[in-house]
Scaffold this active site. Sequence first.
Site, PDB file in Angstrom:
ATOM      1  N   TYR A  32      -3.763  27.026 -32.291  1.00 12.26           N
ATOM      2  CA  TYR A  32      -3.287  28.403 -32.247  1.00 12.26           C
ATOM      3  C   TYR A  32      -2.108  28.612 -33.189  1.00 12.26           C
ATOM      4  O   TYR A  32      -1.560  27.652 -33.754  1.00 12.26           O
ATOM      5  CB  TYR A  32      -2.883  28.773 -30.811  1.00 12.26           C
ATOM      6  CG  TYR A  32      -1.533  28.210 -30.386  1.00 12.26           C
ATOM      7  CD1 TYR A  32      -1.386  26.874 -30.059  1.00 12.26           C
ATOM      8  CD2 TYR A  32      -0.395  29.021 -30.339  1.00 12.26           C
ATOM      9  CE1 TYR A  32      -0.147  26.356 -29.689  1.00 12.26           C
ATOM     10  CE2 TYR A  32       0.843  28.511 -29.967  1.00 12.26           C
ATOM     11  CZ  TYR A  32       0.955  27.184 -29.637  1.00 12.26           C
ATOM     12  OH  TYR A  32       2.180  26.665 -29.288  1.00 12.26           O
ATOM     13  N   ARG A  51      -1.052  26.718 -41.947  1.00  9.24           N
ATOM     14  CA  ARG A  51      -0.892  25.692 -40.907  1.00  9.24           C
ATOM     15  C   ARG A  51      -2.074  25.730 -39.942  1.00  9.24           C
ATOM     16  O   ARG A  51      -2.531  24.687 -39.467  1.00  9.24           O
ATOM     17  CB  ARG A  51       0.423  25.886 -40.152  1.00  9.24           C
ATOM     18  CG  ARG A  51       0.688  24.747 -39.162  1.00  9.24           C
ATOM     19  CD  ARG A  51       2.062  24.824 -38.543  1.00  9.24           C
ATOM     20  NE  ARG A  51       2.248  26.024 -37.738  1.00  9.24           N
ATOM     21  CZ  ARG A  51       3.408  26.392 -37.190  1.00  9.24           C
ATOM     22  NH1 ARG A  51       4.491  25.651 -37.363  1.00  9.24           N
ATOM     23  NH2 ARG A  51       3.501  27.486 -36.468  1.00  9.24           N
ATOM     24  N   LYS A 146      -0.894  22.038 -33.985  1.00 10.75           N
ATOM     25  CA  LYS A 146      -0.522  23.129 -33.062  1.00 10.75           C
ATOM     26  C   LYS A 146      -1.681  23.337 -32.095  1.00 10.75           C
ATOM     27  O   LYS A 146      -2.463  24.291 -32.181  1.00 10.75           O
ATOM     28  CB  LYS A 146      -0.162  24.406 -33.832  1.00 10.75           C
ATOM     29  CG  LYS A 146       0.758  25.319 -33.029  1.00 10.75           C
ATOM     30  CD  LYS A 146       1.498  26.282 -33.906  1.00 10.75           C
ATOM     31  CE  LYS A 146       2.224  27.374 -33.142  1.00 10.75           C
ATOM     32  NZ  LYS A 146       3.223  26.949 -32.180  1.00 10.75           N
ATOM     33  N   GLU A 178      12.082  17.373 -30.758  1.00  5.80           N
ATOM     34  CA  GLU A 178      12.098  18.838 -30.924  1.00  5.80           C
ATOM     35  C   GLU A 178      12.197  19.507 -29.564  1.00  5.80           C
ATOM     36  O   GLU A 178      12.152  18.841 -28.524  1.00  5.80           O
ATOM     37  CB  GLU A 178      10.848  19.307 -31.672  1.00  5.80           C
ATOM     38  CG  GLU A 178       9.563  19.059 -30.907  1.00  5.80           C
ATOM     39  CD  GLU A 178       8.316  19.620 -31.586  1.00  5.80           C
ATOM     40  OE1 GLU A 178       8.440  20.496 -32.452  1.00  5.80           O
ATOM     41  OE2 GLU A 178       7.212  19.179 -31.230  1.00  5.80           O
TER      42      GLU A 178
HETATM   43  N1  PDD Z   1       6.245  27.750 -30.716  1.00  6.32           N
HETATM   44  N2  PDD Z   1       7.847  23.087 -31.984  1.00  6.32           N
HETATM   45  C1  PDD Z   1       7.021  23.486 -31.008  1.00  6.32           C
HETATM   46  C2  PDD Z   1       6.562  22.481 -30.007  1.00  6.32           C
HETATM   47  C3  PDD Z   1       6.619  24.829 -30.930  1.00  6.32           C
HETATM   48  O1  PDD Z   1       5.790  25.233 -29.954  1.00  6.32           O
HETATM   49  C4  PDD Z   1       7.106  25.754 -31.891  1.00  6.32           C
HETATM   50  C5  PDD Z   1       6.712  27.203 -31.881  1.00  6.32           C
HETATM   51  C6  PDD Z   1       7.971  25.284 -32.898  1.00  6.32           C
HETATM   52  C7  PDD Z   1       8.503  26.197 -33.967  1.00  6.32           C
HETATM   53  O2  PDD Z   1       7.498  26.537 -34.882  1.00  6.32           O
HETATM   54  P1  PDD Z   1       7.521  27.908 -35.674  1.00  6.32           P
HETATM   55  O3  PDD Z   1       8.819  27.985 -36.377  1.00  6.32           O
HETATM   56  O4  PDD Z   1       6.381  27.807 -36.625  1.00  6.32           O
HETATM   57  O5  PDD Z   1       7.353  29.014 -34.661  1.00  6.32           O
HETATM   58  C8  PDD Z   1       8.305  23.949 -32.918  1.00  6.32           C
HETATM   59  C9  PDD Z   1       5.616  29.041 -30.720  1.00  6.32           C
HETATM   60  C10 PDD Z   1       6.510  30.141 -31.127  1.00  6.32           C
HETATM   61  C11 PDD Z   1       4.935  29.257 -29.374  1.00  6.32           C
HETATM   62  O6  PDD Z   1       4.224  28.356 -28.961  1.00  6.32           O
HETATM   63  O7  PDD Z   1       5.105  30.315 -28.778  1.00  6.32           O
END
Ligand code: PDD
Length: 291
Positions: A32, A51, A146, A178
């Site tokens: 996703y 991505r 993701k 993270e």
């Molecule tokens: N989450 N790490 C994890 C585990 C995440 O789920 C996310 C983002 C990030 C940051 O990625 P980005 O900058 O591309 O949003 C890092 C999204 C926002 C979510 O699951 O809602």
Amino acid sequence: MEYAILNGELIERKDAKVDIEDRGYQFGDGVYEVIRVYNGKMFTAEEHLNRLSESCEKIGLNPGFTKEELKTKLEQLIGKNKIGFGTVYLQYSRGISPRNHAFPGSEVPAAFVAYTREAARPEENMKSGIKAILTEDIRWLRCDIKSLNLLGNLLAKQKAAQSGCFEAIQHRGHTVTEGSSSNIFIVSGDKLVTHPADHFILNGISRQKVLEISHENDIPFEEKAFTIDELLGADEIFISSTTAEVMPVIGIDGSPVKNGKPGELTQKLQGLFLEKIEKECGSIQTGALNS
Ligand code: PDD
């Protein structure tokens, strides 16, 4: 009327129902993205869609649409739902087929779903900063994908929520990886440090933007694993994500980070991040209700 996309078709949101044998539903077998919308325009759509195709490739899922087709569909959806400020959620699952761990044949098409949500920028938290807890990272070893499988992340986030905190900062042993839904940066002296983009973290699009901004503005940075001790001794800490942008962390496990106030470099990066958004999506009124 509110719309959603189901299997590529723009339909009424209330009619967007998923089959009980959808592999996303049964196995979390899919991937996703969440893309931020400002002024009705997607921010870093290109990067998110790249991505998404990388995630598809990593799990051997054949997406039914090209990136260009997806972008057009998402733009239509955002337009139809008249989203000014919000997010668009999109996912691919490996389609609908009788439950079996092994993948179905290529005759089963991947199932694509997308919907929008209105959401203001989280200005309060961005200004005041948020509190976090530390928790062991119990997730699998392919956090670079993701994936729809978010149980490890959910357990971490829930632990934070139960402690009245916004985020859970995860660590494998002594090494900080993270957040449950964000990337973690520390500032040590004048230098930014964040975990390298390997299998232990998701290479956040916002993380990449922060590094791009740092490069452009001669802010020293290093992509290097750091320890819990380095985290707790850091001058500043912030998280980055699509929904949080650059958000200061002012407390961890009940203790303040330095003086318990958002750091100077963090605030500078927030401003530079906003400039990037405005360059792509037009000017944004801050301090107002952005929705
Ligand atoms: N989450 N790490 C994890 C585990 C995440 O789920 C996310 C983002 C990030 C940051 O990625 P980005 O900058 O591309 O949003 C890092 C999204 C926002 C979510 O699951 O809602």
